[in-house]
Design an enzyme around this catalytic site. Structure first.
Site, mmCIF file in Angstrom:
data_model
loop_
_atom_site.group_PDB
_atom_site.id
_atom_site.type_symbol
_atom_site.label_atom_id
_atom_site.label_comp_id
_atom_site.label_asym_id
_atom_site.label_seq_id
_atom_site.Cartn_x
_atom_site.Cartn_y
_atom_site.Cartn_z
ATOM 1 N N ARG A 75 0.854 -1.211 0.000
ATOM 2 C CA ARG A 75 0.000 0.000 0.000
ATOM 3 C C ARG A 75 0.883 1.253 0.000
ATOM 4 O O ARG A 75 0.596 2.244 -0.639
ATOM 5 C CB ARG A 75 -0.920 0.047 1.236
ATOM 6 C CG ARG A 75 -1.804 -1.153 1.472
ATOM 7 C CD ARG A 75 -3.039 -1.137 0.575
ATOM 8 N NE ARG A 75 -2.738 -1.329 -0.833
ATOM 9 C CZ ARG A 75 -2.376 -2.489 -1.389
ATOM 10 N NH1 ARG A 75 -2.271 -3.574 -0.674
ATOM 11 N NH2 ARG A 75 -2.119 -2.573 -2.678
ATOM 12 N N VAL A 108 -5.768 6.533 5.375
ATOM 13 C CA VAL A 108 -4.432 6.438 5.960
ATOM 14 C C VAL A 108 -3.373 7.001 5.007
ATOM 15 O O VAL A 108 -2.197 7.052 5.341
ATOM 16 C CB VAL A 108 -4.106 4.981 6.386
ATOM 17 C CG1 VAL A 108 -5.076 4.515 7.460
ATOM 18 C CG2 VAL A 108 -4.107 4.026 5.202
ATOM 19 N N HIS A 124 -7.961 6.929 11.465
ATOM 20 C CA HIS A 124 -7.540 5.522 11.380
ATOM 21 C C HIS A 124 -6.034 5.351 11.192
ATOM 22 O O HIS A 124 -5.587 4.325 10.705
ATOM 23 C CB HIS A 124 -8.310 4.807 10.258
ATOM 24 C CG HIS A 124 -9.770 4.646 10.556
ATOM 25 N ND1 HIS A 124 -10.721 4.376 9.589
ATOM 26 C CD2 HIS A 124 -10.436 4.705 11.737
ATOM 27 C CE1 HIS A 124 -11.905 4.287 10.176
ATOM 28 N NE2 HIS A 124 -11.769 4.490 11.463
ATOM 29 N N GLY A 190 -17.210 10.561 0.060
ATOM 30 C CA GLY A 190 -16.641 9.279 -0.333
ATOM 31 C C GLY A 190 -16.457 8.270 0.776
ATOM 32 O O GLY A 190 -15.411 7.632 0.870
ATOM 33 N N THR A 191 -17.477 8.119 1.597
ATOM 34 C CA THR A 191 -17.410 7.050 2.606
ATOM 35 C C THR A 191 -18.744 6.325 2.666
ATOM 36 O O THR A 191 -19.800 6.946 2.574
ATOM 37 C CB THR A 191 -17.022 7.588 4.011
ATOM 38 O OG1 THR A 191 -17.242 6.558 4.985
ATOM 39 C CG2 THR A 191 -17.793 8.820 4.419
HETATM 40 P P1 OAD Z 1 -15.635 2.211 1.644
HETATM 41 O O1 OAD Z 1 -14.890 1.418 0.636
HETATM 42 O O2 OAD Z 1 -16.485 1.488 2.626
HETATM 43 O O3 OAD Z 1 -16.573 3.257 0.892
HETATM 44 C C1 OAD Z 1 -16.084 4.026 -0.188
HETATM 45 C C2 OAD Z 1 -17.143 5.011 -0.616
HETATM 46 O O4 OAD Z 1 -16.593 5.819 -1.630
HETATM 47 C C3 OAD Z 1 -18.424 4.373 -1.183
HETATM 48 O O5 OAD Z 1 -19.559 4.994 -0.580
HETATM 49 C C4 OAD Z 1 -18.346 4.708 -2.684
HETATM 50 O O6 OAD Z 1 -19.630 4.927 -3.254
HETATM 51 C C5 OAD Z 1 -17.559 6.011 -2.647
HETATM 52 N N1 OAD Z 1 -16.830 6.358 -3.872
HETATM 53 C C6 OAD Z 1 -16.261 5.555 -4.812
HETATM 54 N N2 OAD Z 1 -15.648 6.308 -5.764
HETATM 55 C C7 OAD Z 1 -15.811 7.617 -5.412
HETATM 56 C C8 OAD Z 1 -15.395 8.873 -5.972
HETATM 57 N N3 OAD Z 1 -14.672 8.942 -7.094
HETATM 58 N N4 OAD Z 1 -15.756 10.001 -5.329
HETATM 59 C C9 OAD Z 1 -16.477 9.947 -4.177
HETATM 60 N N5 OAD Z 1 -16.900 8.810 -3.615
HETATM 61 C C10 OAD Z 1 -16.569 7.648 -4.211
HETATM 62 O O7 OAD Z 1 -14.557 3.158 2.388
HETATM 63 P P2 OAD Z 1 -14.674 3.930 3.782
HETATM 64 O O8 OAD Z 1 -16.078 4.310 4.080
HETATM 65 O O9 OAD Z 1 -13.650 4.999 3.742
HETATM 66 O O10 OAD Z 1 -10.375 1.458 7.914
HETATM 67 O O11 OAD Z 1 -14.208 2.806 4.795
HETATM 68 C C11 OAD Z 1 -14.103 3.100 6.151
HETATM 69 C C12 OAD Z 1 -12.980 2.327 6.797
HETATM 70 O O12 OAD Z 1 -13.123 0.943 6.507
HETATM 71 C C13 OAD Z 1 -11.610 2.665 6.270
HETATM 72 O O13 OAD Z 1 -11.044 3.805 6.888
HETATM 73 C C14 OAD Z 1 -10.814 1.437 6.572
HETATM 74 C C15 OAD Z 1 -11.828 0.338 6.335
HETATM 75 O O14 OAD Z 1 -11.755 -0.676 7.212
HETATM 76 C C16 OAD Z 1 -9.134 0.992 8.177
HETATM 77 O O15 OAD Z 1 -8.378 0.529 7.364
HETATM 78 C C17 OAD Z 1 -8.748 1.089 9.601
#
Ligand code: OAD
Length: 247
Positions: A75, A108, A124, A190-191
């Protein structure tokens, strides 16, 4: 039910915006997607071909340190090859007009910082730093991309990635909660809002604060708050927002 916005000006015209207000921007993996870093849950639940719990949990670390170190080395190598995208840049522009703007990120990577953002809180952890498996909270910069078995802190304990894994406390959560509870506008980018306690931050905004979600997909989060969803990628949504906030 979250309210869907066809146009961001619908929300901005309705909000009391001045340059003293405090804006918090809460970002997730979608923020970095356009830089070429994959999200966690968009590919059949696999993250770079691994189940999340195989590489990003404290159990995984106890089970197979070499695998976990290798995974995060990959990564880190990838991170060194990508750069901030137009969404990161738009947030830096916004910070010029709103000096109190605070980013809280679940990511991260260091793309917010590399774009030039000043106030960034990592919930995180951070890929480019390590910490000791022994006592103490000290954080060490990782020179280059590799952290390997045998790399130790000054007290002789093995170093580990400075990542908050599943099964661990989130040390920055209290600070994030305090920032969110005092903000006048919360922008969420984007989460999927599926990981706690991070997602629960949305429950702590005041009743008058609008929450704007920028994400091509509607996150599953439902709350009683004033939540507006603008379906767009981070770059488009944030560039449009910067244009409206800083005409
Ligand atoms: P996810 O993979 O769960 O969600 C990603 C989000 O980004 C989704 O809602 C997609 O629709 C959206 N997305 C995709 N492409 C995009 C773009 N170009 N612009 C905007 N949005 C877009 O990721 P997180 O919610 O960040 O923790 O995940 C939360 C945590 O889960 C992370 O911090 C990680 C993981 O476990 C650790 O590693 C500790």
């Amino acid at each position: 039910m979250n309210r869907r916005l066809n146009n961001l000006s619908e929300l901005i015209n309705r909000s009391a915006i001045n340059h003293e207000i405090s804006i918090v921007v809460f970002t997730g993996a979608g923020m970095s997607a356009e830089s070429g870093i994959s999200t966690f849950r968009d590919q059949n639940g696999l993250w770079e071909n691994h189940k999340l719990e195989e590489v990003a949990s404290i159990e995984a670390w106890h089970r197979n340190r070499a695998l976990v170190l290798d995974f995060y080395n990959q990564r880190r190598r990838q991170l060194l090859q990508v750069k901030p995208n137009k969404g990161h840049e738009a947030l830096v522009e916004m910070e010029k007009g709103f000096p109190n703007l605070q980013v809280i990120t679940q990511n991260v990577d260091d793309l917010h910082e590399r774009a030039g953002q000043t106030n960034v809180l990592h919930l995180h952890g951070q890929l480019r730093t390590s910490r000791s498996t022994g006592p103490g909270e000290e954080v060490y910069d990782i020179d280059g991309s590799e952290l390997t078995l045998g790399d130790t802190c000054p007290n002789g304990f093995q170093l580990r990635p400075n990542i908050v894994w599943f099964g661990e406390m989130v040390p920055a959560f209290e600070e994030a909660l305090s920032l969110v509870s005092q903000c006048d506008l919360l922008i969420v980018v984007g989460t999927s809002l599926s990981v706690y306690p991070a997602a629960s931050l949305l429950d702590y905004v005041s009743a008058q604060t609008n929450i704007l979600l920028i994400d091509p997909n509607e996150p599953s989060f439902r709350g009683s708050k004033r939540i507006y969803h603008f379906p767009a990628k981070a770059s488009r949504g944030l560039m449009e927002l910067a244009r409206l906030l800083m005409p």
